[in-house]
Design a protein around this motif. Structure first.
Motif, PDB file in Angstrom:
ATOM      1  N   ARG A 132       0.746  -0.768   0.118  1.00  0.00           N
ATOM      2  CA  ARG A 132       0.035   0.270   0.118  1.00  0.00           C
ATOM      3  C   ARG A 132       0.973   1.183   0.176  1.00  0.00           C
ATOM      4  O   ARG A 132       0.377   2.670  -0.620  1.00  0.00           O
ATOM      5  N   ALA A 133       1.470   1.789   0.610  1.00  0.00           N
ATOM      6  CA  ALA A 133       3.019   2.249   0.981  1.00  0.00           C
ATOM      7  C   ALA A 133       2.969   2.552  -0.532  1.00  0.00           C
ATOM      8  O   ALA A 133       3.471   3.448  -1.335  1.00  0.00           O
ATOM      9  N   ALA A 134       4.269   1.847  -1.142  1.00  0.00           N
ATOM     10  CA  ALA A 134       4.605   1.279  -2.344  1.00  0.00           C
ATOM     11  C   ALA A 134       3.086   2.164  -3.701  1.00  0.00           C
ATOM     12  O   ALA A 134       3.741   2.970  -4.273  1.00  0.00           O
ATOM     13  N   ILE A 135       2.448   1.851  -3.901  1.00  0.00           N
ATOM     14  CA  ILE A 135       1.285   2.541  -4.174  1.00  0.00           C
ATOM     15  C   ILE A 135       0.905   3.764  -3.986  1.00  0.00           C
ATOM     16  O   ILE A 135       0.929   4.658  -4.914  1.00  0.00           O
ATOM     17  N   ASP A 136       0.835   4.349  -2.897  1.00  0.00           N
ATOM     18  CA  ASP A 136       0.216   5.140  -2.143  1.00  0.00           C
ATOM     19  C   ASP A 136       1.859   6.282  -2.243  1.00  0.00           C
ATOM     20  O   ASP A 136       1.396   8.089  -2.616  1.00  0.00           O
ATOM     21  N   GLY A 181       2.901   4.448 -10.328  1.00  0.00           N
ATOM     22  CA  GLY A 181       2.159   5.212 -11.295  1.00  0.00           C
ATOM     23  C   GLY A 181       0.395   4.818 -10.688  1.00  0.00           C
ATOM     24  O   GLY A 181       0.025   4.920  -9.470  1.00  0.00           O
ATOM     25  N   ARG A 182       0.280   5.402 -11.287  1.00  0.00           N
ATOM     26  CA  ARG A 182      -1.923   5.191 -11.668  1.00  0.00           C
ATOM     27  C   ARG A 182      -2.108   3.269 -11.802  1.00  0.00           C
ATOM     28  O   ARG A 182      -2.073   3.303 -12.712  1.00  0.00           O
ATOM     29  N   PRO A 183      -2.788   3.131 -10.706  1.00  0.00           N
ATOM     30  CA  PRO A 183      -3.367   1.454 -10.187  1.00  0.00           C
ATOM     31  C   PRO A 183      -4.486   1.230 -11.683  1.00  0.00           C
ATOM     32  O   PRO A 183      -5.181   2.066 -11.529  1.00  0.00           O
ATOM     33  N   VAL A 184      -4.073   0.088 -12.011  1.00  0.00           N
ATOM     34  CA  VAL A 184      -4.839   0.108 -13.385  1.00  0.00           C
ATOM     35  C   VAL A 184      -5.301  -1.263 -12.907  1.00  0.00           C
ATOM     36  O   VAL A 184      -6.483  -1.533 -13.208  1.00  0.00           O
ATOM     37  N   ALA A 185      -5.089  -2.302 -12.627  1.00  0.00           N
ATOM     38  CA  ALA A 185      -5.257  -3.986 -12.189  1.00  0.00           C
ATOM     39  C   ALA A 185      -5.016  -4.351 -11.096  1.00  0.00           C
ATOM     40  O   ALA A 185      -3.985  -3.326 -11.085  1.00  0.00           O
ATOM     41  N   ALA A 186      -5.323  -5.364 -10.684  1.00  0.00           N
ATOM     42  CA  ALA A 186      -5.235  -6.104 -10.049  1.00  0.00           C
ATOM     43  C   ALA A 186      -5.430  -7.737  -9.694  1.00  0.00           C
ATOM     44  O   ALA A 186      -6.510  -7.808 -10.663  1.00  0.00           O
ATOM     45  N   SER A 187      -4.859  -9.146  -9.483  1.00  0.00           N
ATOM     46  CA  SER A 187      -5.166 -10.628  -9.516  1.00  0.00           C
ATOM     47  C   SER A 187      -5.059 -10.765  -8.186  1.00  0.00           C
ATOM     48  O   SER A 187      -4.273 -10.445  -7.614  1.00  0.00           O
ATOM     49  N   LEU A 223      -5.450  -1.398  -0.740  1.00  0.00           N
ATOM     50  CA  LEU A 223      -4.765  -1.545  -2.003  1.00  0.00           C
ATOM     51  C   LEU A 223      -5.344  -0.529  -2.856  1.00  0.00           C
ATOM     52  O   LEU A 223      -4.877   0.746  -3.678  1.00  0.00           O
ATOM     53  N   LEU A 224      -6.687  -0.612  -2.867  1.00  0.00           N
ATOM     54  CA  LEU A 224      -7.479   0.025  -4.632  1.00  0.00           C
ATOM     55  C   LEU A 224      -8.234   0.856  -3.884  1.00  0.00           C
ATOM     56  O   LEU A 224      -9.495   1.233  -4.835  1.00  0.00           O
ATOM     57  N   GLY A 225      -8.613   0.399  -3.230  1.00  0.00           N
ATOM     58  CA  GLY A 225     -10.043   0.610  -2.335  1.00  0.00           C
ATOM     59  C   GLY A 225     -11.568   0.561  -2.810  1.00  0.00           C
ATOM     60  O   GLY A 225     -11.670  -1.015  -3.035  1.00  0.00           O
ATOM     61  N   PRO A 226     -12.558   1.053  -2.458  1.00  0.00           N
ATOM     62  CA  PRO A 226     -14.491  -0.118  -2.652  1.00  0.00           C
ATOM     63  C   PRO A 226     -14.445  -0.216  -3.460  1.00  0.00           C
ATOM     64  O   PRO A 226     -13.834   0.555  -4.559  1.00  0.00           O
ATOM     65  N   ILE A 227     -15.418  -1.954  -3.644  1.00  0.00           N
ATOM     66  CA  ILE A 227     -15.666  -1.494  -5.112  1.00  0.00           C
ATOM     67  C   ILE A 227     -17.577  -0.938  -5.244  1.00  0.00           C
ATOM     68  O   ILE A 227     -18.016  -1.632  -4.675  1.00  0.00           O
ATOM     69  N   ARG A 228     -17.449  -0.847  -6.409  1.00  0.00           N
ATOM     70  CA  ARG A 228     -18.808  -0.593  -6.872  1.00  0.00           C
ATOM     71  C   ARG A 228     -19.623  -2.006  -7.189  1.00  0.00           C
ATOM     72  O   ARG A 228     -20.561  -1.965  -7.774  1.00  0.00           O
ATOM     73  N   SER A 229     -19.027  -2.362  -8.092  1.00  0.00           N
ATOM     74  CA  SER A 229     -19.719  -3.643  -8.867  1.00  0.00           C
ATOM     75  C   SER A 229     -18.624  -4.921  -8.843  1.00  0.00           C
ATOM     76  O   SER A 229     -17.557  -5.088  -9.844  1.00  0.00           O
TER      77      SER A 229
END
Length: 372
Positions: free
Chosen positions: A133-137, A142-148, A188-194
């Motif tokens: 998370r610290a690395a992302i923040d 760069g801008r987070p695009v995706a995760a698996s 890491l990426l925040g809440p999920i909407r769908s």
């Protein structure tokens, strides 16, 4: 004064909680309860301030401030509501409940009673996920695009002597292991909407391999292979696969991809899994030194964090987050069943990051790490 803690449910997972909490001066374990009275008496005998009680006696006890709920998932809501109705704080094993309706009921009751509710997993508060998370923040990818997120393993009947609950409502790979991965993705990426997804049940029965019931066949009532796509509120897309239907996988448990780089993150079911970074100009992945998180974390730090948080909404393993994770899981199974995209009906704030905190400090009574 330390929080007076009562523990309900003394199965396999309780041992590590007992070890953590007995070493902390933030709590004192005053009562334990289990469906097996002999087990409760045995555990109480090793704790200087604890009494072995029935569940009802523990919930009503005047010397219990917080209830640690380590029962099987089907009992999570009943125990949580019983504690809340007695004016006690609650922290439980994951999931918060087996249905979203039950989870909403727990939080509504807690709000009325003015008490705190927290829920595992707290593995996300260790140096593994918190370093990622610290690395992302800090903008390292760069801008987070995706995760698996990938978890493929054989069923728990191979090692657990009483695995029935893993194959009933509230079980299966998604409800059992999904909370670790989904909670990590939200950190890491925040809440999920769908969500969208698919699932299957290749085996209708499982055979227990260990213990006195070895050789016994048990029915499977839930899907045991689940895959889906999670759309985060900021637009990032996560794919998730949770399975009890194969031996193993070589895939990374968790990867996060950004416009400038990729993070390979350790197992979200551990506290200090290694995190590595590769950017487009790098020749390979480079391990990151721990940047954040509770050092040498173990199960129970989420409860300690909840007890010390200045306000209930500041606790990092809070009920609102657990409810959102439950919503995501229930929505994913519904999307798989109905073959369509499902919007979640809850949200949650990303919890505050955990600064790098040595073990001696997080075991203490008063410290509540706040980002600088």
């Amino acid at each position: 004064m330390p929080q007076r803690l009562g523990i309900i449910g003394l199965g396999v997972i309780s041992a590590v909680y007992l070890e953590t909490l007995a070493a902390s001066d933030a709590v004192v374990i005053t009562a334990v309860a289990d469906l097996d009275p002999d087990r409760a008496r045995s555990v109480a005998s090793g704790l200087p301030a604890a009494r072995a009680l029935t569940v009802a006696e523990l919930l009503a006890s005047d010397d219990v401030d917080t209830v640690l709920n380590l029962t099987t998932p089907a009992a999570h809501a009943e125990i949580a509501l019983g504690a809340i109705n007695q004016g006690k704080q609650v922290y439980g094993e994951k999931p918060l409940a087996v249905t979203l309706a039950e989870g909403r009921g727990i939080l509504a009751a807690a709000t009325r009673a003015g008490v705190r509710v927290g829920s595992a997993p707290d593995t996300v508060l260790g140096t593994g996920i918190q370093t990622a998370r610290a690395a992302i923040d800090d903008g390292l990818i760069g801008r987070p695009v995706a995760a698996s997120a990938v978890m493929v393993t054989a069923g728990h009947e191979l090692w657990h002597p009483n695995p029935d609950f893993y194959y009933r409502e509230g079980g299966g790979p998604l409800f059992d292991m999904g909370p670790y991965y989904i909670t990590a993705l939200i950190h890491l990426l925040g809440p999920i909407r769908s969500v969208t997804g698919a699932s299957c049940r290749p085996q209708d029965h499982r055979v227990i391999h260990t213990g006195p019931r070895a050789g016994e066949s048990i029915p499977v009532f839930v899907d045991t292979h689940v895959t889906g796509v999670l759309e985060h509120e900021d637009g990032a897309l996560s794919t998730i696969t949770m399975s009890f239907d194969s031996a193993a996988t070589l895939a990374s448990p968790l990867e996060v991809h950004g416009t400038d780089g990729t993070l390979a993150v350790g197992d979200p079911n551990t506290f200090d899994g290694p995190t590595s970074l590769r950017r487009a100009t790098d020749g390979g992945f480079q391990a990151l030194d721990p940047l954040a998180g509770y050092v040498d974390g173990v199960r129970g730090i989420g409860l300690l964090d909840q007890i010390r948080a200045p306000h209930r909404t500041m606790a990092r393993a809070n009920g609102e987050l657990a409810l959102h994770v439950l919503d995501v899981m229930e929505s994913l199974l519904r999307a798989a069943s109905e073959g369509r995209r499902i919007d979640t009906t809850t949200t949650a704030e990303r919890p505050a990051p955990v600064p790098l905190t040595p073990r001696a400090q997080w075991l203490g009574r008063t410290l509540w790490p706040i980002p600088s």
